[in-house]
Design an enzyme around this catalytic site. Structure first.
Site, PDB file in Angstrom:
ATOM      1  N   SER A  22       0.802  -1.222   0.000  1.00  0.00           N
ATOM      2  CA  SER A  22       0.000   0.000   0.000  1.00  0.00           C
ATOM      3  C   SER A  22       0.838   1.276   0.000  1.00  0.00           C
ATOM      4  O   SER A  22       0.484   2.239  -0.704  1.00  0.00           O
ATOM      5  CB  SER A  22      -0.961  -0.006   1.191  1.00  0.00           C
ATOM      6  OG  SER A  22      -1.948  -1.004   1.026  1.00  0.00           O
ATOM      7  N   LYS A  78     -10.368  -5.454   9.882  1.00  0.00           N
ATOM      8  CA  LYS A  78     -11.509  -5.022   9.066  1.00  0.00           C
ATOM      9  C   LYS A  78     -12.850  -5.185   9.780  1.00  0.00           C
ATOM     10  O   LYS A  78     -13.810  -4.477   9.462  1.00  0.00           O
ATOM     11  CB  LYS A  78     -11.538  -5.797   7.746  1.00  0.00           C
ATOM     12  CG  LYS A  78     -10.365  -5.489   6.825  1.00  0.00           C
ATOM     13  CD  LYS A  78     -10.479  -6.270   5.533  1.00  0.00           C
ATOM     14  CE  LYS A  78      -9.295  -5.998   4.612  1.00  0.00           C
ATOM     15  NZ  LYS A  78      -9.415  -6.724   3.324  1.00  0.00           N
ATOM     16  N   ASP A  94     -13.049  -2.899  -0.851  1.00  0.00           N
ATOM     17  CA  ASP A  94     -12.683  -4.224  -1.351  1.00  0.00           C
ATOM     18  C   ASP A  94     -13.681  -4.714  -2.397  1.00  0.00           C
ATOM     19  O   ASP A  94     -13.293  -5.313  -3.404  1.00  0.00           O
ATOM     20  CB  ASP A  94     -12.607  -5.235  -0.208  1.00  0.00           C
ATOM     21  CG  ASP A  94     -11.326  -5.128   0.595  1.00  0.00           C
ATOM     22  OD1 ASP A  94     -10.332  -4.585   0.067  1.00  0.00           O
ATOM     23  OD2 ASP A  94     -11.310  -5.586   1.757  1.00  0.00           O
ATOM     24  N   GLY A 134     -13.875 -15.469   5.715  1.00  0.00           N
ATOM     25  CA  GLY A 134     -13.653 -14.296   6.552  1.00  0.00           C
ATOM     26  C   GLY A 134     -14.185 -13.010   5.944  1.00  0.00           C
ATOM     27  O   GLY A 134     -15.092 -13.014   5.107  1.00  0.00           O
ATOM     28  N   PRO A 149     -17.607 -24.899   8.563  1.00  0.00           N
ATOM     29  CA  PRO A 149     -18.840 -24.271   8.068  1.00  0.00           C
ATOM     30  C   PRO A 149     -19.648 -23.554   9.133  1.00  0.00           C
ATOM     31  O   PRO A 149     -20.277 -22.528   8.851  1.00  0.00           O
ATOM     32  CB  PRO A 149     -19.614 -25.461   7.481  1.00  0.00           C
ATOM     33  CG  PRO A 149     -18.559 -26.434   7.070  1.00  0.00           C
ATOM     34  CD  PRO A 149     -17.497 -26.310   8.134  1.00  0.00           C
TER      35      PRO A 149
END
Length: 292
Positions: free
Chosen positions: A21, A69, A109, A134, A159
């Protein structure tokens, strides 16, 4: 209070040393003629609150990677629609009124995934397969819906830990199947695979060479690259994009936010900005490695 004349930004996460970044943002601000400083800071869930609250008026924004996040939300005043939908925020805009700050969270995103795929010629996909469950998987599901998907299959190790993706998929009009990693079905329906597994993680499944040659892959990992999955796709002659392509396009939207306050407002000379960002990480316009 402001302690310098600089405008400062940073990417936060742990680990963070591998992040590209800073190169991307430096390239963008160079084209825009902005002498802004963009740093990287190793921050985790235990140090996030103190870091965010200690920023002064020199600070314009933050980029967030894992594991932050989904933990930044309590420190924000507002979250954009995609951030609320996915439960994942990767961008924070700091807007100051005197010594008071308003913090707005964004998810770039989702449009970053869509833009990267479209640049590579992938403009639609009715049925998608997402690896991992995620924060980035949530963004991949919403991105699939924006590409016209009708259904998504999610392969995960546990799951029961990915059940929050069920109402998310329903909210964007997708049917969803969540299954444990196993021998994949090489069906004719799947038109896109998105791997959201961490860099260096092995995908505990294998796809046939014919499937890999037909179905595009976006692997969001970029360090190390190529991943085992990415190499297998390339060996089969399939379309494969690494995470750097997504990173560039989501970073361009972050730059829009930091410069204009609006992810939908194009930058001055945006074509040149994007070209400089792609060149900074060695990519061609379609997101594949540029010829040397």
């Amino acid at each position: 209070m402001r302690v310098s004349g600089e405008t400062r930004l940073a990417v936060l996460g742990k680990p963070i040393a591998h992040s590209k970044s800073p190169q991307l943002h430096a390239a963008a601000y160079g084209v825009l003629g902005l002498p802004w400083v963009y740093e990287r800071h190793e921050i985790d869930e235990t140090t996030l609150a103190a870091f965010v609250k200690s920023r002064d008026t020199a600070w314009r924004g933050l980029s967030l990677t894992m594991p932050l996040k989904q933990t930044i939300q309590p420190h924000l005043d507002r979250i954009d629609r995609i951030g609320e939908l996915t439960g994942a925020v990767n961008t924070v805009l700091l807007q100051w009124g005197g010594d008071t700050v308003h913090r707005t969270g964004f998810n770039t995103d989702v449009p970053g995934i869509v833009r990267a795929l479209r640049a590579a010629g992938v403009t639609s996909a009715r049925h998608a397969h997402v690896l991992g469950g995620g924060a980035t998987a949530a963004s991949a599901i919403v991105a699939a819906s924006e590409l016209g998907a009708e259904s998504v299959r999610v392969s995960v190790r546990a799951p029961e830990r990915a059940q929050a993706l069920v109402p998310l998929a329903a909210s964007v009009g997708l049917t969803i199947e969540i299954a444990e990693f196993a021998a994949p079905r090489d069906d004719d329906a799947t038109e896109l695979v998105v791997s959201t597994l961490p860099g260096g993680a092995e995908a505990p499944l294998a796809f046939s060479a014919g499937f890999r040659a037909r179905v595009p892959l976006l692997d969001v990992a970029y360090e190390p690259w190529p991943t085992t999955l990415g190499r297998a796709w390339a060996d089969a002659g399939g379309v494969v994009l690494g995470g750097l392509a997504m990173l560039v396009h989501q970073a361009l939207l972050q730059v829009r936010i930091f410069v204009t306050g609006d992810p939908f407002a194009p930058l001055p000379n945006e074509e040149s900005v994007l070209s400089a960002m792609l060149a900074a990480v060695g990519l061609a316009a379609d997101g594949t490695p540029a010829p040397r």
